[in-house]
Write an enzyme that holds these catalytic residues in place. Sequence first.
Site, PDB file in Angstrom:
ATOM      1  N   ASN A 145     -49.752 -16.595  49.261  1.00 25.33           N
ATOM      2  CA  ASN A 145     -48.554 -16.029  48.648  1.00 25.33           C
ATOM      3  C   ASN A 145     -47.545 -15.643  49.714  1.00 25.33           C
ATOM      4  OD1 ASN A 145     -46.662 -14.307  47.249  1.00 25.33           O
ATOM      5  ND2 ASN A 145     -48.205 -14.027  45.658  1.00 25.33           N
ATOM      6  N   ASP A 183     -37.287 -19.960  43.729  1.00 29.00           N
ATOM      7  CA  ASP A 183     -37.030 -19.480  42.375  1.00 29.00           C
ATOM      8  C   ASP A 183     -35.918 -18.435  42.424  1.00 29.00           C
ATOM      9  OD1 ASP A 183     -37.114 -18.279  39.815  1.00 29.00           O
ATOM     10  OD2 ASP A 183     -39.243 -18.765  39.620  1.00 29.00           O
TER      11      ASP A 183
END
Length: 215
Positions: free
Chosen positions: A96, A118
């Site tokens: 992550n 994003d």
Amino acid sequence: MRLRNKPWAKDMINDNLDLIAVQPENMPGKWQDRFEKKQPLFIEVGSGKGKFITELAQQNPQNNYIAMEVQEGAIALVLKKQVELKLPNLQLLLANGADLSDLFAENEVAGVYLNFSDPWPKTRHEKRRLTYKSFLKQYQYILKDDGYLQFKTDNQGLFEYSLISMNNFGMKFDEISLDLHNDEVLNAKNIETEYEKKFSKKGFRINYLKAQFEN
């Protein structure tokens, strides 16, 4: 962009642990050990299907690169390319991007690439944007004093937000373009991502910046 589950992904990853790190918690300060040569280290946070990072590694054998993805299906697609290419200066990382300061040592990285992240457009999701101040703090920690952050997006709102966020953080901008593909100088060295190629053909303008932290 969420990819469909790849039934073959887990087996491919387990069969190629020399090319991909899946338990990187003990790696800070030791990433160079995974490469044939000790060279400047660059990472792409969110590598998608890997077009950008594999081409970058091919064109710059004098550098080492890490393709980082949180999605198993996505990193498996990059791994599929790397199994064929066997680039000695490319490693993969399944992790992550919110945990960079736990994955890399202070001043270990020469550059960070953020490509078409994003946008998280809703205000309540601001802290998830990869150019939010908490992420910038992590980039600053892992980057060398002369290291840089390179960012591309087709989302005008995210780009404007990122400019403000970086400026408020005290970063300095080396290069900025609101229409990268029509900038002859900057586009001459540009490597497209899969997403970028698709959406630029549809007429979307590509925003680009390269910035450094003040020391």
